[in-house]
Motif scaffolding. Structure first.
Motif, PDB file in Angstrom:
ATOM      1  N   PHE A  92       0.832  -1.211   0.000  1.00  0.00           N
ATOM      2  CA  PHE A  92       0.000   0.000   0.000  1.00  0.00           C
ATOM      3  C   PHE A  92       0.869   1.266   0.000  1.00  0.00           C
ATOM      4  O   PHE A  92       0.544   2.258  -0.640  1.00  0.00           O
ATOM      5  CB  PHE A  92      -0.937  -0.002   1.202  1.00  0.00           C
ATOM      6  N   ALA A 152       1.955   1.677  -3.479  1.00  0.00           N
ATOM      7  CA  ALA A 152       0.846   2.119  -4.334  1.00  0.00           C
ATOM      8  C   ALA A 152       0.584   3.608  -4.140  1.00  0.00           C
ATOM      9  O   ALA A 152       0.446   4.357  -5.118  1.00  0.00           O
ATOM     10  CB  ALA A 152      -0.407   1.311  -4.018  1.00  0.00           C
ATOM     11  N   VAL A 185      -5.898   2.304  -3.225  1.00  0.00           N
ATOM     12  CA  VAL A 185      -5.836   0.898  -2.829  1.00  0.00           C
ATOM     13  C   VAL A 185      -7.217   0.387  -2.411  1.00  0.00           C
ATOM     14  O   VAL A 185      -8.127   1.162  -2.107  1.00  0.00           O
ATOM     15  CB  VAL A 185      -4.833   0.682  -1.671  1.00  0.00           C
TER      16      VAL A 185
END
Lengths: 402, 402
Positions: A226, A229, A236
């Motif tokens: 995460f 990301a 996410v």
């Protein structure tokens, strides 16, 4: 104003809230300009010209449906395992003989992006026949950089050829592939994180997902994904708390995630975090049904916390062989006690929000995409009440009959 | 021999037993003469001429599917009640306000036979799209002599216009109508028994059914009906032991009944009687699912007793709003643990037996009707594995593509 298309004599369920159930409005006509809703008014109002006028003869119109969680791109089939499981063989025994997700990964890795797109395209027919206009599709059966990219390219290509809006999700962290067995951290470093950066740069995915579970990735591993990301500018979402409460819902909420999906085992801690972050709860009754789960998602607590609840098929060849969004909605009512209006909102408005597309689709409001489903029913509840009926009259997508 | 039609390059699941699962045979071609199966052999065998030759390119062929328990003829809808129930209102409160079966009876009594047939005809589309060739349809929403006859005439007319084989069942003893409230014995004497004699004479029904339950008719009342049916030369079947064990399965078996349907609460006594009489167990998972029942039918005991198990939709606007025979089969596997082969036999061979049509349909064998479903699947299990997929390539009914 001159409309590209005007739809008259409709009963409009805007799904946008308001006093009446299903956001029903007095207005019975819609004007479309440049693929968007430009006007909502009366069929009797002739102040506006229109290139085409469609009389839908009193039929109900809803937003085109949205399926916000599928695994629709894959090669091979797992019908043999389905057969063996029902004949009494255990999951463990099937997995030991090379079955389960690994079988799908093996077949998917052998397929080209074009082959994967062709297979998925035929699967989209069932969704189109039920009024779906937008569908999310995840990667996660390639589990190599090359094969995950092929899946995402296939998803993007479906958006070009199917007429449907496709939301593509990178789910490299779906399972640890056989070549990384026992080395999930290395898989994350060498495959998942490089993929995040690559797809973000190439614009191949709209979000990043992971399978956080005892049989999947740990919360610590998910957190690393995460962070990557977010750094790459991708929102996410998470397969959270499906089989046990690992705190997945709270984890994804802490990253302002779009959605926490499954959440059968999510506790109050997770619910509080979701309420704070505005993450959507994605209810997936197909998997609950197919795997014989008995723990229901906490619908009542989610409702009380004011959390948006979407409903999706989770279409996949193993744990949710379901390609009917209307059956998913029916199951959400029948198995989980969602109301009919909640379920219909779950496959329109809330599903749009779960995809970060609430400004574009999911309700019938001025400025949103002219994506509609037109129904042969006497009231909206009928859309969901019958299993197998497909009461669709037709779809209008981006202002055109699809 | 000269065939009217020859089907070549098929994979044939005869469903007629044998060494291989699904009754699969080595033969890959079928010759049809006079709407019947005249030959089963090899595509390479050119000894026979044929007017038409159809190459199905390696697709699987099964017997056309059979749905042996539906209430498909009715007027009105009950979507409002579905909505109210899911919003938390009780069955009792809905019934008190004129809802439930009485609402359907009220609408059905107002409809002509032609109107009822038109409504049901549109509902048959979903069954046709899943490969159904034969469907049973019950009366039971008229509950007057005139309206029950209208329902049966509608059923017979569907057999003429739909291309499907319709098995019509008199179910006047479905519920006690409002005008006979508290006088069920009088309803049986004045309506049900006269109807039995009338439909037997007119050839309007193939069997007599009743709803034997605490909220329906007593075993003693059911017995009187069955005596009348037998005297009129009509076979019997029964909605038995769905909500409680009233000994319904034993009762219908004692009359050599075609089938005992639902049977969630049937005990060993009933199973023994069914084994003796050869009555079929008709498994109806749609109602179990929709009403939230938790007592499963005794699949294991039925299997051990060697009783044929059919699977059907029970399609009706109240307790089983399901018009998908493939979903019924999927539910029989997923919810009740039937094997995939049992479920597929349940919607072909065993369903044919439940209708007393085992000599004509339900398997691919010499002399039986040339009624087939042709599938786009790689193995038969795929037909049932996916919900919502409709993997049908096409149907052949009475030797012709339907």
């Amino acid at each position: 104003m001159r409309f590209d298309r005007k739809i008259i004599n409709a009963r409009i369920a805007t799904m946008a809230g308001g006093e009446k159930p299903y956001g029903e409005v007095e207005a019975d006509a819609i004007g479309i300009v440049d693929e968007k809703i430009a006007w909502i008014g009366s069929s009797d109002d002739t102040a506006h010209e229109a290139i085409s006028i469609d009389d839908v003869e009193g039929r109900w119109i809803t937003p085109a449906l949205v399926d916000c969680h599928t695994h629709l791109i894959f090669a091979g089939d797992r019908a043999d395992e389905y057969e063996r499981r029902l004949a009494g063989e255990s999951y463990a025994s099937i997995a030991k003989s090379g079955g389960g997700i690994r079988k799908t990964v093996e077949a998917t890795r052998k397929a080209s992006a074009a082959e994967l797109a062709a297979l998925a395209l035929s699967r989209l027919d069932a969704f189109a026949a039920e009024g779906v206009g937008t569908i999310e599709i995840k990667s996660g059966y390639g589990l190599t950089i090359e094969s995950e990219l092929a899946m995402l390219k296939a998803a993007r290509s479906l958006g070009l050829v199917s007429g449907m809006r496709i939301s593509a999700t990178l789910l490299a962290a779906h399972a640890v592939p056989v070549e990384y067995e026992g080395r999930s951290a290395a898989y994350i470093d060498e495959v998942c994180i490089p993929l995040i950066n690559q797809v973000a740069e190439a614009g191949l995915a709209d979000a990043v997902d992971a399978y956080c579970e005892n049989i999947g990735f740990t919360p610590a591993e998910t957190r690393r994904l995460f962070i990557a990301a977010k750094a790459a500018g991708l929102p996410v979402k998470l397969h959270a708390d499906q089989l046990s409460d690992l705190g997945g819902a709270k984890l994804v909420a802490d990253f302002d995630g779009l959605s926490a999906d499954h959440i059968e085992y999510t506790g109050q801690n997770g619910i509080d975090a979701m309420a704070k972050s505005g993450s959507v709860a994605v209810i997936l009754p197909g998997a609950y049904y197919a795997i014989g789960e008995t723990q229901q998602p906490p619908i009542k607590a989610l409702r009380e916390a004011g959390i948006a609840m979407a409903v999706a098929t989770d279409a996949n060849p193993g744990s949710s062989p379901l390609v009917s969004i209307l059956t998913a909605a029916n199951m959400a009512c029948t198995l989980f006690g969602m109301t009919v209006e909640e379920a219909l909102a779950g496959i329109t408005r809330e599903a749009a929000q779960a995809l970060g597309l609430a400004d574009e689709i999911g309700t019938i409001e001025l400025g949103k995409a002219a994506d509609f489903a037109v129904w042969d029913v006497t009231r909206p509840a009928e859309i969901i009440q019958w299993i197998g009926r497909r009461p669709l009259h037709g779809r209008i997508l981006a202002g055109e009959w699809a």
